[in-house]
Write a protein that holds these residues in place. Sequence first.
Motif, PDB file in Angstrom:
ATOM      1  N   MET A   1       0.840  -1.179   0.000  1.00 36.28           N
ATOM      2  CA  MET A   1       0.000   0.000   0.000  1.00 36.28           C
ATOM      3  C   MET A   1       0.886   1.243   0.000  1.00 36.28           C
ATOM      4  N   GLN A   2       0.632   2.142  -0.931  1.00 40.63           N
ATOM      5  CA  GLN A   2       1.424   3.366  -1.055  1.00 40.63           C
ATOM      6  C   GLN A   2       0.680   4.540  -0.436  1.00 40.63           C
ATOM      7  N   ALA A   3       1.468   5.476   0.104  1.00 42.10           N
ATOM      8  CA  ALA A   3       0.886   6.686   0.681  1.00 42.10           C
ATOM      9  C   ALA A   3       0.433   7.613  -0.439  1.00 42.10           C
ATOM     10  N   ALA A   4      -0.570   8.355  -0.170  1.00 42.84           N
ATOM     11  CA  ALA A   4      -1.066   9.318  -1.157  1.00 42.84           C
ATOM     12  C   ALA A   4      -0.011  10.403  -1.355  1.00 42.84           C
ATOM     13  N   PRO A   5       0.168  10.879  -2.586  1.00 42.20           N
ATOM     14  CA  PRO A   5       1.166  11.933  -2.827  1.00 42.20           C
ATOM     15  C   PRO A   5       0.793  13.209  -2.070  1.00 42.20           C
ATOM     16  N   VAL A   6       1.816  13.869  -1.584  1.00 47.00           N
ATOM     17  CA  VAL A   6       1.624  15.116  -0.835  1.00 47.00           C
ATOM     18  C   VAL A   6       1.852  16.284  -1.777  1.00 47.00           C
ATOM     19  N   ARG A   7       0.923  17.205  -1.771  1.00 39.93           N
ATOM     20  CA  ARG A   7       1.070  18.399  -2.606  1.00 39.93           C
ATOM     21  C   ARG A   7       1.564  19.539  -1.734  1.00 39.93           C
ATOM     22  N   ALA A   8       2.619  20.186  -2.181  1.00 39.06           N
ATOM     23  CA  ALA A   8       3.171  21.327  -1.443  1.00 39.06           C
ATOM     24  C   ALA A   8       2.600  22.603  -2.033  1.00 39.06           C
ATOM     25  N   THR A   9       1.693  23.214  -1.315  1.00 36.75           N
ATOM     26  CA  THR A   9       1.137  24.488  -1.762  1.00 36.75           C
ATOM     27  C   THR A   9       1.668  25.575  -0.851  1.00 36.75           C
ATOM     28  N   ALA A  10       2.216  26.581  -1.463  1.00 37.09           N
ATOM     29  CA  ALA A  10       2.788  27.681  -0.682  1.00 37.09           C
ATOM     30  C   ALA A  10       1.672  28.488  -0.037  1.00 37.09           C
ATOM     31  N   ILE A  11       1.809  28.719   1.237  1.00 33.99           N
ATOM     32  CA  ILE A  11       0.862  29.568   1.955  1.00 33.99           C
ATOM     33  C   ILE A  11       1.360  31.002   1.795  1.00 33.99           C
ATOM     34  N   PRO A  12       0.505  31.891   1.304  1.00 29.03           N
ATOM     35  CA  PRO A  12       0.971  33.264   1.096  1.00 29.03           C
ATOM     36  C   PRO A  12       1.348  33.918   2.416  1.00 29.03           C
ATOM     37  N   SER A  13       2.378  34.722   2.349  1.00 30.47           N
ATOM     38  CA  SER A  13       2.815  35.445   3.546  1.00 30.47           C
ATOM     39  C   SER A  13       1.844  36.592   3.824  1.00 30.47           C
ATOM     40  N   PHE A  14       1.980  37.178   4.980  1.00 34.02           N
ATOM     41  CA  PHE A  14       1.145  38.312   5.349  1.00 34.02           C
ATOM     42  C   PHE A  14       1.347  39.459   4.367  1.00 34.02           C
ATOM     43  N   THR A  15       2.596  39.674   3.960  1.00 34.53           N
ATOM     44  CA  THR A  15       2.908  40.736   2.996  1.00 34.53           C
ATOM     45  C   THR A  15       2.222  40.469   1.662  1.00 34.53           C
ATOM     46  N   ASP A  16       2.269  39.207   1.212  1.00 31.34           N
ATOM     47  CA  ASP A  16       1.600  38.855  -0.043  1.00 31.34           C
ATOM     48  C   ASP A  16       0.099  39.111   0.046  1.00 31.34           C
ATOM     49  N   ALA A  17      -0.485  38.779   1.190  1.00 30.87           N
ATOM     50  CA  ALA A  17      -1.918  39.004   1.378  1.00 30.87           C
ATOM     51  C   ALA A  17      -2.243  40.497   1.341  1.00 30.87           C
ATOM     52  N   LEU A  18      -1.406  41.313   2.003  1.00 34.50           N
ATOM     53  CA  LEU A  18      -1.637  42.761   1.980  1.00 34.50           C
ATOM     54  C   LEU A  18      -1.510  43.324   0.577  1.00 34.50           C
ATOM     55  N   ARG A  19      -0.533  42.830  -0.167  1.00 38.20           N
ATOM     56  CA  ARG A  19      -0.370  43.313  -1.549  1.00 38.20           C
ATOM     57  C   ARG A  19      -1.565  42.929  -2.409  1.00 38.20           C
ATOM     58  N   ALA A  20      -2.134  41.745  -2.166  1.00 37.05           N
ATOM     59  CA  ALA A  20      -3.316  41.326  -2.916  1.00 37.05           C
ATOM     60  C   ALA A  20      -4.496  42.246  -2.613  1.00 37.05           C
ATOM     61  N   VAL A  21      -4.688  42.562  -1.346  1.00 37.52           N
ATOM     62  CA  VAL A  21      -5.764  43.484  -0.963  1.00 37.52           C
ATOM     63  C   VAL A  21      -5.505  44.860  -1.558  1.00 37.52           C
ATOM     64  N   GLU A  22      -4.255  45.296  -1.488  1.00 34.66           N
ATOM     65  CA  GLU A  22      -3.880  46.595  -2.040  1.00 34.66           C
ATOM     66  C   GLU A  22      -4.194  46.657  -3.536  1.00 34.66           C
ATOM     67  N   SER A  23      -3.896  45.597  -4.254  1.00 34.70           N
ATOM     68  CA  SER A  23      -4.126  45.607  -5.699  1.00 34.70           C
ATOM     69  C   SER A  23      -5.605  45.670  -6.032  1.00 34.70           C
ATOM     70  N   VAL A  24      -6.448  45.108  -5.170  1.00 36.16           N
ATOM     71  CA  VAL A  24      -7.887  45.171  -5.406  1.00 36.16           C
ATOM     72  C   VAL A  24      -8.422  46.568  -5.092  1.00 36.16           C
ATOM     73  N   LEU A  25      -7.923  47.176  -4.031  1.00 34.10           N
ATOM     74  CA  LEU A  25      -8.480  48.446  -3.565  1.00 34.10           C
ATOM     75  C   LEU A  25      -7.910  49.683  -4.244  1.00 34.10           C
ATOM     76  N   MET A  26      -6.704  49.596  -4.749  1.00 36.72           N
ATOM     77  CA  MET A  26      -6.057  50.791  -5.276  1.00 36.72           C
ATOM     78  C   MET A  26      -5.746  50.660  -6.759  1.00 36.72           C
ATOM     79  N   SER A  27      -5.724  51.797  -7.421  1.00 40.46           N
ATOM     80  CA  SER A  27      -5.291  51.797  -8.811  1.00 40.46           C
ATOM     81  C   SER A  27      -3.777  51.650  -8.853  1.00 40.46           C
ATOM     82  N   SER A  28      -3.231  51.332  -9.993  1.00 37.64           N
ATOM     83  CA  SER A  28      -1.783  51.108 -10.095  1.00 37.64           C
ATOM     84  C   SER A  28      -0.991  52.372  -9.779  1.00 37.64           C
TER      85      SER A  28
END
Length: 70
Positions: A1-28
Amino acid sequence: MQAAPVRATAIPSFTDALRAVESVLMSSGQRTARRNAWTSVLEDRRRAKDRVEAQRVLEQTSAGTFSARS
């Protein structure tokens, strides 16, 4: 029996999250202005640190010069 493959998904940092919010709320243009302002703040802090260090060196040098003359 083989283990299910593990997927490594990067969790965004706090800075990345703030930049995402910033990009939605502000013009370039506003984002660019804000980043430029922050870069200026960091550069001012660096220059202030350099001035303090230069002042310290000058004071040590002048103190050494006066004590050598005495």
